[in-house]
Design a protein around this motif. Structure first.
Motif, PDB file in Angstrom:
ATOM      1  N   PRO A 145       0.820  -1.219   0.000  1.00  0.00           N
ATOM      2  CA  PRO A 145       0.000   0.000   0.000  1.00  0.00           C
ATOM      3  C   PRO A 145       0.857   1.275   0.000  1.00  0.00           C
ATOM      4  O   PRO A 145       0.498   2.275  -0.628  1.00  0.00           O
ATOM      5  CB  PRO A 145      -0.815  -0.113   1.297  1.00  0.00           C
ATOM      6  CG  PRO A 145      -0.903  -1.589   1.547  1.00  0.00           C
ATOM      7  CD  PRO A 145       0.419  -2.140   1.085  1.00  0.00           C
ATOM      8  N   GLN A 160      -2.370   0.250  -8.986  1.00  0.00           N
ATOM      9  CA  GLN A 160      -3.620   0.678  -8.347  1.00  0.00           C
ATOM     10  C   GLN A 160      -4.604  -0.474  -8.135  1.00  0.00           C
ATOM     11  O   GLN A 160      -5.419  -0.453  -7.234  1.00  0.00           O
ATOM     12  CB  GLN A 160      -4.291   1.810  -9.143  1.00  0.00           C
ATOM     13  CG  GLN A 160      -4.657   1.512 -10.581  1.00  0.00           C
ATOM     14  CD  GLN A 160      -3.501   1.754 -11.562  1.00  0.00           C
ATOM     15  OE1 GLN A 160      -2.354   1.887 -11.160  1.00  0.00           O
ATOM     16  NE2 GLN A 160      -3.790   1.807 -12.844  1.00  0.00           N
ATOM     17  N   ALA A 163      -4.617  -2.072  -4.565  1.00  0.00           N
ATOM     18  CA  ALA A 163      -4.901  -1.258  -3.383  1.00  0.00           C
ATOM     19  C   ALA A 163      -5.739  -2.077  -2.398  1.00  0.00           C
ATOM     20  O   ALA A 163      -6.545  -2.908  -2.800  1.00  0.00           O
ATOM     21  CB  ALA A 163      -5.660  -0.006  -3.802  1.00  0.00           C
ATOM     22  N   SER A 243      -7.368   3.453  -7.060  1.00  0.00           N
ATOM     23  CA  SER A 243      -6.817   2.820  -5.852  1.00  0.00           C
ATOM     24  C   SER A 243      -7.685   3.156  -4.644  1.00  0.00           C
ATOM     25  O   SER A 243      -7.957   2.294  -3.807  1.00  0.00           O
ATOM     26  CB  SER A 243      -5.356   3.206  -5.633  1.00  0.00           C
ATOM     27  OG  SER A 243      -5.255   4.507  -5.128  1.00  0.00           O
ATOM     28  N   ALA A 247      -9.737   0.219  -2.713  1.00  0.00           N
ATOM     29  CA  ALA A 247      -9.415   0.010  -1.297  1.00  0.00           C
ATOM     30  C   ALA A 247     -10.656   0.227  -0.439  1.00  0.00           C
ATOM     31  O   ALA A 247     -10.868  -0.483   0.551  1.00  0.00           O
ATOM     32  CB  ALA A 247      -8.293   0.953  -0.873  1.00  0.00           C
TER      33      ALA A 247
END
Ligand SMILES: Cc1cc2nc3c(=O)[nH]c(=O)nc-3n(C[C@H](O)[C@H](O)[C@H](O)COP(=O)(O)OP(=O)(O)OC[C@H]3O[C@@H](n4cnc5c(N)ncnc54)[C@H](O)[C@@H]3O)c2cc1C
Length: 361
Positions: A145, A160, A163, A243, A247
């Motif tokens: 990360p 990305q 993520a 990303s 995430a």
């Protein structure tokens, strides 16, 4: 002086992190696991390779721990040397002429396997192949990360898709992690290793046998020291937004886990059994009715039944108990057993063998 004491004396010359009987729970995302007979934290690539060489010199077995997000460590701990890999070097080498082939065969296999129905990735995926390529060399201990943020800040894209995956770059190569439909192998050019025979070697991507949740490192004791990545001078803002969005979706997954614990079953098995989905999340929840089941302080997650989450006070025996329950219920009700996609450290082979094999792959 026994060999462990001799090894500690040598490790103390590298840095001051070597300790005996160091509890390992805090080095794993499950927060469980007994002590390392001897523990060392490597802060650079050089410290990592020197520690491994010293272990070999004194004939002490070694285990590499990255972020500990894909391992179950025995309550008895791990004999020998455990090296926490915190190597940090990142070198942006500049433009590259290399255009890596995408992992077509693996993609086909991934698509044949229903991935997370819980998370849609389609709207986040896009093609970056027209952007110029750039080469980076990254230490295997770099936290992924962090690397994603650092590279995007510098206008370098291509990571990305990963993520929200808590692990090191070494762990990402070891198991060829996947984010959405992207595999880490798509950005790997080569890997610099210290082989189990004690040789330093660069291995090209074609030598790494990458597959779904697999690389050649499952079969040997080579230590991944650094990784050459081919990324893109791409669309920085789009990569950043992707990303963040990915995430955020993945945040639904319990962090006090080791990710998804079971590999999805093959499509023909799904079709024979007339199951709506081939994901163990679905099977454990809808077919076996085990979602939310708790043993000790470990629980089959209410958010996603292929994840096992732990509370303070949990032991690896609690997690093994849940594996056993899922294994037995599935064998009895469906005639198949799951294959775990985590790595068992410090166990006797006989304690965990049945969870590593599977009757549904
Ligand atoms: C909340 C959550 C979400 C997750 N989501 C995903 C996901 O979307 N996709 C996915 O693929 N995975 C996912 N995972 C699983 C896990 O995060 C990844 O597999 C991760 O890459 C593991 O890296 P690590 O550094 O933690 O490895 P560790 O768990 O520390 O180690 C795993 C194995 O790799 C070996 N190893 C590690 N580093 C080296 C090295 N340098 N040299 C040789 N061997 C090494 C270890 O010995 C061990 O056998 C998730 C996990 C969690 C907890």
């Amino acid at each position: 002086m026994n060999n462990i004491t001799k090894l500690k004396t040598e490790l103390d010359k590298i840095n001051s992190t070597a300790t005996l009987e160091q509890p390992l729970a805090k080095y794993t995302t499950w927060r469980i696991g007994g002590p390392a007979e001897i523990f060392f934290q490597a802060n650079t690539i050089d410290e990592l390779s020197r520690a491994v060489e010293k272990a070999n010199e004194f004939q002490i077995p070694y285990t590499i721990l990255g972020w500990g997000s894909n391992v179950l460590i025995s309550d008895k701990g791990i004999r020998g040397l455990v090296i926490k890999n915190a190597s940090k070097e990142i070198e942006i080498k500049g433009k590259s002429e290399t255009n890596l082939p995408t992992a077509n065969e693996i993609e086909a296999r991934l698509n044949a396997i229903d991935t997370e129905q819980y998370y849609n990735f389609d709207d986040l995926d896009f093609d970056e192949s027209h952007f110029p390529t750039i080469e980076l060399t990254v230490a295997s201990g770099v936290y992924l990360p962090y690397l994603i943020n650092v590279t995007i800040d510098q206008g370098i894209t291509g990571l990305q898709w990963f993520a929200g995956i808590p692990g090191t770059v070494g762990g990402a190569v070891y198991n060829n992690i996947h984010g959405g439909t992207r595999f880490f192998s798509e950005v790997v050019q080569s890997v610099y290793v210290l082989t189990e025979k004690g040789e330093f070697k660069t291995l090209q991507k074609s030598e790494l046998d990458f597959d779904y949740d697999y690389s050649i490192f499952h079969k040997n004791k080579d230590v991944i020291l650094s990784v050459n990545l081919i990324l893109r001078e791409g669309d920085k803002e789009r990569a950043r937004n992707t990303s963040i969005a990915w995430a955020t979706r993945k945040k639904l997954q319990p962090a006090n886990s080791a990710g998804c614990c079971f590999q999805n079953i093959e499509k023909p098995v799904q079709s024979d059994l007339k199951l709506e989905s081939n994901s163990w999340g679905y099977i454990i929840d809808k077919v076996l009715g085990l979602k939310g089941k708790q043993i000790g302080n470990a629980k089959i997650s209410d958010k996603h039944a292929a994840f096992i989450e732990t509370q303070p006070g949990a032991s690896s025996n609690d997690v093994l108990g849940l594996f056993e329950l899922i294994y037995e219920e599935s064998k009895n009700k469906l005639g198949i057993t799951p294959k775990t996609e985590i790595f068992f450290l410090g166990f006797e082979q006989s304690e965990v063998q049945k969870f590593i094999n599977s009757s549904s792959q």
